[in-house]
Design an enzyme around this catalytic site. Structure first.
Site, short mmCIF file in Angstrom:
data_model
loop_
_atom_site.label_atom_id
_atom_site.label_comp_id
_atom_site.label_asym_id
_atom_site.label_seq_id
_atom_site.Cartn_x
_atom_site.Cartn_y
_atom_site.Cartn_z
NE ARG A 1 -2.47 -2.63 2.38
CZ ARG A 1 -2.63 -3.06 3.60
NH1 ARG A 1 -3.34 -2.36 4.45
NH2 ARG A 1 -2.09 -4.19 3.99
CD GLU B 1 -1.42 -6.08 14.34
OE1 GLU B 1 -1.59 -5.46 13.28
OE2 GLU B 1 -2.16 -5.96 15.33
O1 PRP Z 1 4.41 -2.54 11.28
P1 PRP Z 1 4.22 -3.92 10.76
O2 PRP Z 1 3.86 -4.91 11.83
O3 PRP Z 1 5.35 -4.39 9.92
O4 PRP Z 1 2.91 -3.91 9.86
C1 PRP Z 1 2.64 -2.94 8.89
C2 PRP Z 1 2.61 -3.51 7.51
O5 PRP Z 1 1.58 -4.49 7.40
C3 PRP Z 1 0.76 -4.18 6.28
O6 PRP Z 1 1.23 -4.75 5.12
P2 PRP Z 1 1.29 -6.34 4.89
O7 PRP Z 1 2.64 -6.83 5.28
O8 PRP Z 1 0.10 -6.97 5.51
O9 PRP Z 1 1.28 -6.49 3.32
P3 PRP Z 1 0.35 -6.00 2.14
O10 PRP Z 1 0.55 -4.51 2.05
O11 PRP Z 1 0.93 -6.74 0.99
O12 PRP Z 1 -1.07 -6.37 2.46
C4 PRP Z 1 0.84 -2.67 6.18
O13 PRP Z 1 0.48 -2.20 4.90
C5 PRP Z 1 2.28 -2.41 6.51
O14 PRP Z 1 3.12 -2.52 5.38
N1 ADE Z 2 -4.19 -3.79 11.95
C1 ADE Z 2 -3.72 -3.63 10.72
N2 ADE Z 2 -4.48 -3.04 9.77
C2 ADE Z 2 -3.97 -2.86 8.52
N3 ADE Z 2 -2.76 -3.25 8.14
C3 ADE Z 2 -1.99 -3.82 9.07
N4 ADE Z 2 -0.73 -4.30 9.01
C4 ADE Z 2 -0.42 -4.79 10.21
N5 ADE Z 2 -1.42 -4.65 11.06
C5 ADE Z 2 -2.43 -4.05 10.38
#
Ligand code: PRP
Ligand code: ADE
Length: 183
Positions: A70, A107
């Site tokens: 994102r 997370e």
């Molecule tokens: O602070 P953190 O615990 O690292 O979590 C944050 C990350 O998690 C989500 O992406 P995700 O890894 O789910 O991937 P995506 O954008 O491909 O859905 C979000 O867009 C961040 O990049």
């Molecule tokens: N709670 C949350 N919502 C959206 N993106 C995330 N990436 C990690 N934790 C998330």
């Protein structure tokens, strides 16, 4: 005002993608072009009035690093408006050519981040953008890749922070976020 509009436009999904996680979804915000513009203007205003002046006269942002996936929706717009390079940090195995690699935890799992070698040059000033910081695993891994390349991370920018997960405390540079998500 901006903050209220942005906060109220986030989708809230308890139990996604796993029980115990409340997923905050930025797509409803991006679906409204006026709200999307408010978001980009808010971030640009922060960068031009706060981040860049700290570099002193003639200082500039050389690259905007966007995190998979994102961060890719926001980074190129900011980079174009700043006259900076957009550099993607992608999940493992997606980028061609020689890549630097870091493993990290988030997370709800584990992953690998990669950056193409040569995209950040030694001495460059970099900002990192993502939609959300939770545990900070993703942003910390991106910071490591920037450091390995010889770049300086000026600031990490997010739409949302989840301060109760303490990710902000792990970062090696200041962070800016627009709204806080609750436990
Ligand atoms: O602070 P953190 O615990 O690292 O979590 C944050 C990350 O998690 C989500 O992406 P995700 O890894 O789910 O991937 P995506 O954008 O491909 O859905 C979000 O867009 C961040 O990049
Ligand atoms: N709670 C949350 N919502 C959206 N993106 C995330 N990436 C990690 N934790 C998330």
């Amino acid at each position: 005002m901006d903050k209220e509009i942005i906060k109220q436009s986030l989708g809230v999904h308890p139990g996604f993608p796993k029980p115990g996680i409340t997923f905050l979804d930025i797509f409803p915000l991006l679906a409204d072009p006026l709200k999307f513009e408010i978001l980009i203007t808010h971030l640009m205003s922060h960068i031009t009035s706060h981040t860049i002046p700290q570099l002193g006269k003639g200082g500039k942002v050389d690259a905007v690093v966007g995190l998979d996936a994102r961060g890719f929706l926001l980074g190129p717009i900011l980079a174009m408006r700043l006259g900076a390079a957009f550099v993607p940090v992608r999940k493992g195995g997606k980028l061609p050519g020689q890549c630097s690699k870091v493993e990290y935890t988030l997370e709800y799992g584990k992953d690998i981040f990669e950056m193409q070698q040569g995209t950040i040059k030694p001495g460059q000033n970099v900002i990192v953008i993502d939609d959300l910081i939770a545990t900070g695993g993703s942003a910390t891994a991106a910071g490591q890749l920037i450091k390995q390349a010889g770049g300086t991370t000026l600031e990490y920018l997010f739409i949302v922070a989840l301060p109760f997960l303490k990710g902000l405390e792990k970062l090696d540079a200041p962070a800016y976020f627009i709204v806080e998500g609750e436990d």
